[in-house]
Design a protein around this motif. Structure first.
Motif, mmCIF file in Angstrom:
data_model
loop_
_atom_site.group_PDB
_atom_site.id
_atom_site.type_symbol
_atom_site.label_atom_id
_atom_site.label_comp_id
_atom_site.label_asym_id
_atom_site.label_seq_id
_atom_site.Cartn_x
_atom_site.Cartn_y
_atom_site.Cartn_z
ATOM 1 N N UNK A 29 2.667 -10.515 -19.879
ATOM 2 C CA UNK A 29 1.304 -10.695 -20.383
ATOM 3 C C UNK A 29 0.669 -9.345 -20.695
ATOM 4 N N UNK A 30 -0.355 -9.330 -21.551
ATOM 5 C CA UNK A 30 -1.069 -8.071 -21.807
ATOM 6 C C UNK A 30 -1.614 -7.446 -20.526
ATOM 7 N N UNK A 31 -2.081 -8.291 -19.596
ATOM 8 C CA UNK A 31 -2.627 -7.759 -18.342
ATOM 9 C C UNK A 31 -1.559 -7.068 -17.511
ATOM 10 N N UNK A 32 -0.363 -7.662 -17.440
ATOM 11 C CA UNK A 32 0.736 -7.036 -16.704
ATOM 12 C C UNK A 32 1.135 -5.727 -17.358
ATOM 13 N N UNK A 33 1.230 -5.731 -18.678
ATOM 14 C CA UNK A 33 1.606 -4.514 -19.391
ATOM 15 C C UNK A 33 0.605 -3.392 -19.132
ATOM 16 N N UNK A 34 -0.683 -3.718 -19.171
ATOM 17 C CA UNK A 34 -1.700 -2.696 -18.919
ATOM 18 C C UNK A 34 -1.615 -2.174 -17.490
ATOM 19 N N UNK A 35 -1.368 -3.082 -16.532
ATOM 20 C CA UNK A 35 -1.239 -2.655 -15.141
ATOM 21 C C UNK A 35 -0.067 -1.694 -14.977
ATOM 22 N N UNK A 36 1.010 -1.920 -15.723
ATOM 23 C CA UNK A 36 2.186 -1.056 -15.630
ATOM 24 C C UNK A 36 1.920 0.337 -16.195
ATOM 25 N N UNK A 37 0.909 0.466 -17.044
ATOM 26 C CA UNK A 37 0.553 1.794 -17.557
ATOM 27 C C UNK A 37 -0.367 2.553 -16.607
ATOM 28 N N UNK A 38 -0.866 1.871 -15.562
ATOM 29 C CA UNK A 38 -1.878 2.466 -14.701
ATOM 30 C C UNK A 38 -1.410 2.696 -13.271
ATOM 31 N N UNK A 39 -0.229 2.192 -12.927
ATOM 32 C CA UNK A 39 0.265 2.374 -11.565
ATOM 33 C C UNK A 39 1.748 2.735 -11.596
ATOM 34 N N UNK A 40 2.265 3.137 -10.431
ATOM 35 C CA UNK A 40 3.670 3.539 -10.374
ATOM 36 C C UNK A 40 3.945 4.688 -11.320
ATOM 37 N N UNK A 41 4.932 4.557 -12.192
ATOM 38 C CA UNK A 41 5.284 5.658 -13.093
ATOM 39 C C UNK A 41 4.342 5.791 -14.287
ATOM 40 N N UNK A 42 3.320 4.923 -14.356
ATOM 41 C CA UNK A 42 2.364 4.941 -15.479
ATOM 42 C C UNK A 42 3.118 4.920 -16.809
ATOM 43 N N UNK A 43 3.715 3.793 -17.070
ATOM 44 C CA UNK A 43 4.577 3.648 -18.233
ATOM 45 C C UNK A 43 3.829 3.868 -19.537
ATOM 46 N N UNK A 44 4.519 4.437 -20.484
ATOM 47 C CA UNK A 44 4.016 4.498 -21.850
ATOM 48 C C UNK A 44 4.307 3.154 -22.494
ATOM 49 N N UNK A 45 3.317 2.554 -23.138
ATOM 50 C CA UNK A 45 3.457 1.214 -23.712
ATOM 51 C C UNK A 45 3.573 1.295 -25.229
#
Length: 318
Positions: free
Chosen positions: A274-290
């Motif tokens: 989901x867009x929400x999961x993708x955004x969360x992945x850019x903000x925590x842990x390795x802060x992924x580039x989306x």
């Protein structure tokens, strides 16, 4: 190298072990290893176009390995279908990495994972106690994250294992396209190239799930089968809401432990991430580039130039 070479690694399981097949491209002596791992019902040749473009950009000076995860492609099938789960897959990857390290030491380790392959990558990158030959330096997660929408699980569960028999590769390709339109636009030639590695003549698959190198003498092929064990979907269909919640907590913990530079690819209309999961992945842990691809669902096949260029630029950037 225009075609990869096929190899096998012995792996442990509770029923006495199995072989995992893997395809090798590029320079086998290169200290830079890129491992590409496919999705749930797919196999290692899915990455052909990506790998060819990568080798061209890297002047061939990289070793690329694309496993057929157990139960798929040229790998053995498991005797116990309940073992078709992440711990088994991650253990097999560790066995493969140990073999690769013994052949030629690995100094730089990058990982590309589509869907299920990305989940395996999160296990390898997020658990610092695993005996990797080198830490994962750069991690590409192709349309997958710690949270998987239940609707997507239901959709995938409905077709996994419905292998059937086909009169020709073209018939199989048409059947696969009917459940794969979320992959986005492909030319007929692109889809046939992706599909031809997904089927095997019935005479080349033995009763115990081992792929035969060649058909038996005197046996004509009048039927083709999808190149995976129909039982791979057994653990997926056994998931409960409680089990899904527990798995998400574990995967978030692993994601937060990742130190590798991380690129998250997402189909803009994906029903899995989901867009929400993708955004969360850019903000925590390795802060992924989306990076998102318009008009694509689950999952980008990395065949289109803009898709594989995003991966290659990430892997080869200074």
């Amino acid at each position: 190298m225009t075609e990869p070479t096929l190899h096998f690694t012995p792996c442990n399981d509770a029923a006495g072990g199995h072989r995992m097949a893997w395809w090798q491209w590029g320079n086998p002596a290169s200290p830079h290893l890129v491992m590409c791992v496919h999705g749930l019902t797919r196999q290692g040749r899915d990455f052909d176009e990506l790998v060819k473009a990568l080798l061209l950009r890297a002047d061939g000076n990289v070793r690329v390995v694309c496993p057929d995860v157990v139960g798929r492609g040229a790998s053995d099938w498991l005797r116990d279908p309940n073992e078709y789960q992440l711990p088994t897959y991650a253990g097999d990857m560790l066995a493969l990495l140990a073999q690769l390290q013994s052949e030629h030491p690995i100094a730089t380790f990058d990982y590309v994972g589509t869907s299920m392959g990305g989940l395996i990558g999160m296990v390898l990158a997020g658990n610092r106690e695993l005996p990797l030959p080198a830490p994962i330096r750069r991690l590409v997660l192709n349309d997958v994250g710690p949270v998987i929408n239940p609707e997507a699980i239901q959709r995938i569960s409905a077709y996994v294992g419905q292998s059937g028999r086909f009169a020709s590769v073209a018939d199989a390709a048409a059947a696969m396209w009917s459940i794969s339109t979320t992959f986005g636009p492909h030319t007929p030639a692109q889809w046939m190239e992706l599909s031809r590695h997904m089927v095997v003549p019935a005479s080349q698959r033995s009763a115990d799930g081992r792929a035969k190198v060649a058909p038996e003498a005197g046996v004509e092929d009048h039927a083709f089968l999808l190149h995976y064990d129909p039982a791979i979907g057994t653990p997926l269909r056994a998931l409960t809401p409680e089990g899904i919640a527990q798995s998400e907590a574990i995967m978030w913990s692993l994601f937060d432990g990742i130190t590798a530079q991380t690129l998250l690819l997402r189909g803009a209309v994906s029903d899995l991430v989901s867009p929400a999961t993708a955004q969360a992945m850019t903000q925590r842990g390795p802060r992924a580039k989306l990076v998102e691809f318009e008009g694509i669902g689950h999952a980008p096949t990395l065949v289109a130039p803009d898709q594989h260029d995003a991966v290659i630029s990430f892997l080869l950037s200074p």
